[in-house]
Design a protein around this motif. Structure first.
Motif, PDB file in Angstrom:
ATOM      1  N   HIS A 101      35.942  35.393  96.205  1.00 42.80           N
ATOM      2  CA  HIS A 101      35.284  36.752  96.839  1.00 42.80           C
ATOM      3  C   HIS A 101      34.740  36.951  98.611  1.00 42.80           C
ATOM      4  CE1 HIS A 101      35.211  38.140  91.968  1.00 42.80           C
ATOM      5  NE2 HIS A 101      35.996  37.774  92.541  1.00 42.80           N
ATOM      6  N   ALA A 102      34.001  35.997  98.487  1.00 45.86           N
ATOM      7  CA  ALA A 102      33.727  36.287  99.589  1.00 45.86           C
ATOM      8  C   ALA A 102      34.721  35.851 100.786  1.00 45.86           C
ATOM      9  CB  ALA A 102      32.148  35.858  99.498  1.00 45.86           C
ATOM     10  N   GLY A 103      35.670  35.169 100.834  1.00 43.01           N
ATOM     11  CA  GLY A 103      36.369  34.266 101.560  1.00 43.01           C
ATOM     12  C   GLY A 103      35.740  33.427 101.910  1.00 43.01           C
ATOM     13  N   ASP A 143      31.326  40.572  92.391  1.00 40.51           N
ATOM     14  CA  ASP A 143      30.134  39.865  93.195  1.00 40.51           C
ATOM     15  C   ASP A 143      30.616  38.407  94.027  1.00 40.51           C
ATOM     16  OD1 ASP A 143      27.383  38.947  93.879  1.00 40.51           O
ATOM     17  OD2 ASP A 143      27.003  38.129  91.633  1.00 40.51           O
ATOM     18  N   VAL A 144      29.628  38.474  95.895  1.00 45.26           N
ATOM     19  CA  VAL A 144      30.380  37.437  96.414  1.00 45.26           C
ATOM     20  C   VAL A 144      29.033  35.873  96.288  1.00 45.26           C
ATOM     21  CG1 VAL A 144      30.687  39.628  97.901  1.00 45.26           C
ATOM     22  CG2 VAL A 144      29.308  39.287  98.082  1.00 45.26           C
ATOM     23  N   GLY A 145      28.514  36.172  95.342  1.00 49.81           N
ATOM     24  CA  GLY A 145      27.137  35.008  95.538  1.00 49.81           C
ATOM     25  C   GLY A 145      26.418  35.695  96.304  1.00 49.81           C
ATOM     26  N   ASP A 146      24.663  34.501  95.551  1.00 53.59           N
ATOM     27  CA  ASP A 146      23.353  34.909  95.762  1.00 53.59           C
ATOM     28  C   ASP A 146      23.905  34.680  97.557  1.00 53.59           C
ATOM     29  OD1 ASP A 146      23.394  35.772  93.277  1.00 53.59           O
ATOM     30  OD2 ASP A 146      22.788  33.521  92.649  1.00 53.59           O
ATOM     31  N   ALA A 200      25.341  29.917 102.872  1.00 55.65           N
ATOM     32  CA  ALA A 200      25.373  28.898 104.022  1.00 55.65           C
ATOM     33  C   ALA A 200      26.469  28.801 104.858  1.00 55.65           C
ATOM     34  CB  ALA A 200      24.530  28.714 103.874  1.00 55.65           C
ATOM     35  N   VAL A 201      27.448  29.480 105.467  1.00 53.65           N
ATOM     36  CA  VAL A 201      28.867  28.805 106.140  1.00 53.65           C
ATOM     37  C   VAL A 201      29.100  27.703 105.735  1.00 53.65           C
ATOM     38  CG1 VAL A 201      30.335  29.921 108.181  1.00 53.65           C
ATOM     39  CG2 VAL A 201      28.786  30.872 106.961  1.00 53.65           C
ATOM     40  N   PRO A 202      29.677  26.828 105.309  1.00 54.98           N
ATOM     41  CA  PRO A 202      30.664  27.869 104.750  1.00 54.98           C
ATOM     42  C   PRO A 202      30.912  27.775 103.146  1.00 54.98           C
ATOM     43  CG  PRO A 202      31.385  25.133 104.986  1.00 54.98           C
ATOM     44  CD  PRO A 202      30.059  25.616 105.503  1.00 54.98           C
ATOM     45  N   PHE A 203      29.385  27.825 103.029  1.00 58.03           N
ATOM     46  CA  PHE A 203      29.050  27.549 101.420  1.00 58.03           C
ATOM     47  C   PHE A 203      28.641  28.891 101.028  1.00 58.03           C
ATOM     48  CE2 PHE A 203      28.696  23.425 103.186  1.00 58.03           C
ATOM     49  CZ  PHE A 203      29.288  22.806 102.322  1.00 58.03           C
ATOM     50  N   VAL A 204      29.217  28.918  99.444  1.00 57.55           N
ATOM     51  CA  VAL A 204      28.261  30.673  98.926  1.00 57.55           C
ATOM     52  C   VAL A 204      27.507  29.718  97.764  1.00 57.55           C
ATOM     53  CG1 VAL A 204      29.005  31.749  96.989  1.00 57.55           C
ATOM     54  CG2 VAL A 204      29.845  32.003  99.495  1.00 57.55           C
TER      55      VAL A 204
END
Length: 176
Positions: free
Chosen positions: A86-88, A52-55, A58-62
């Motif tokens: 996971h999302a980097g 899962d890469v979050g909901d 908002a670069v740089p935030f998950v």
């Protein structure tokens, strides 16, 4: 019939995404994204299953969005940090709905470690960073892994603006 809790969660995720996009000036007067190809747009990514890469991104935030009556903030923060990895993305945070309040008054929670990394990225002293973005501390016993900091979604949105300005302009301090 859809799961009512899933519907509530999806509505909260969309409300947070829409609020941040409007705050960041990424939508027109009707809420339509100005440039769909802009990497700065706040998005709700497709779910990735086990990774899962979050909901919300908002670069740089998950952001891990939570619309539930029973808070489990330290657990949610650990989940957000794993999903950011996971999302980097460098930062994983939780945004929790506050019943009876506007989206702007939603609560954003971060671990002490993440808060410190954000503060250092802004090159700000602790007191200044805490005051500028309205952070308050929640200490849960002696176990420091359960300690976290909280602000409103409105103050967090200012942080996102300042972080993006700071990183793109190369300035030494984010100023609002």
């Amino acid at each position: 019939m859809a799961n009512p809790n899933k519907v509530k969660g999806t509505q909260w995720e969309s409300a947070v995404r829409d609020y941040l996009n409007a705050f960041l000036g990424l939508v027109d007067a009707h809420g339509k994204v100005l440039d769909p190809f802009d990497a700065g747009n706040v998005r709700r990514p497709a779910q990735e299953g086990a990774k899962d890469v979050g909901d919300i991104h908002a670069v740089p935030f998950v952001l891990e969005a939570k619309n539930t009556a029973s808070p489990a903030v330290p657990t949610w923060i650990r989940q957000a940090e794993i999903e950011a990895m996971h999302a980097g993305f460098p930062f994983g945070v939780v945004v929790r709905k506050v019943r009876g309040s506007s989206v702007a008054m939603g609560r954003v929670h971060v671990s002490v470690r993440t808060w410190t990394r954000m503060r250092l990225a802004h090159q700000m002293p602790t007191e200044e960073f805490a005051a500028l973005y309205g952070w308050s501390v929640s200490l849960r016993g002696l176990d420091t892994s359960r300690w976290y900091l909280t602000t409103t979604l409105r103050d967090f949105a200012h942080l996102v603006v300042d972080y993006r300005r700071h990183m793109t302009a190369g300035v030494s301090r984010a100023v609002r």
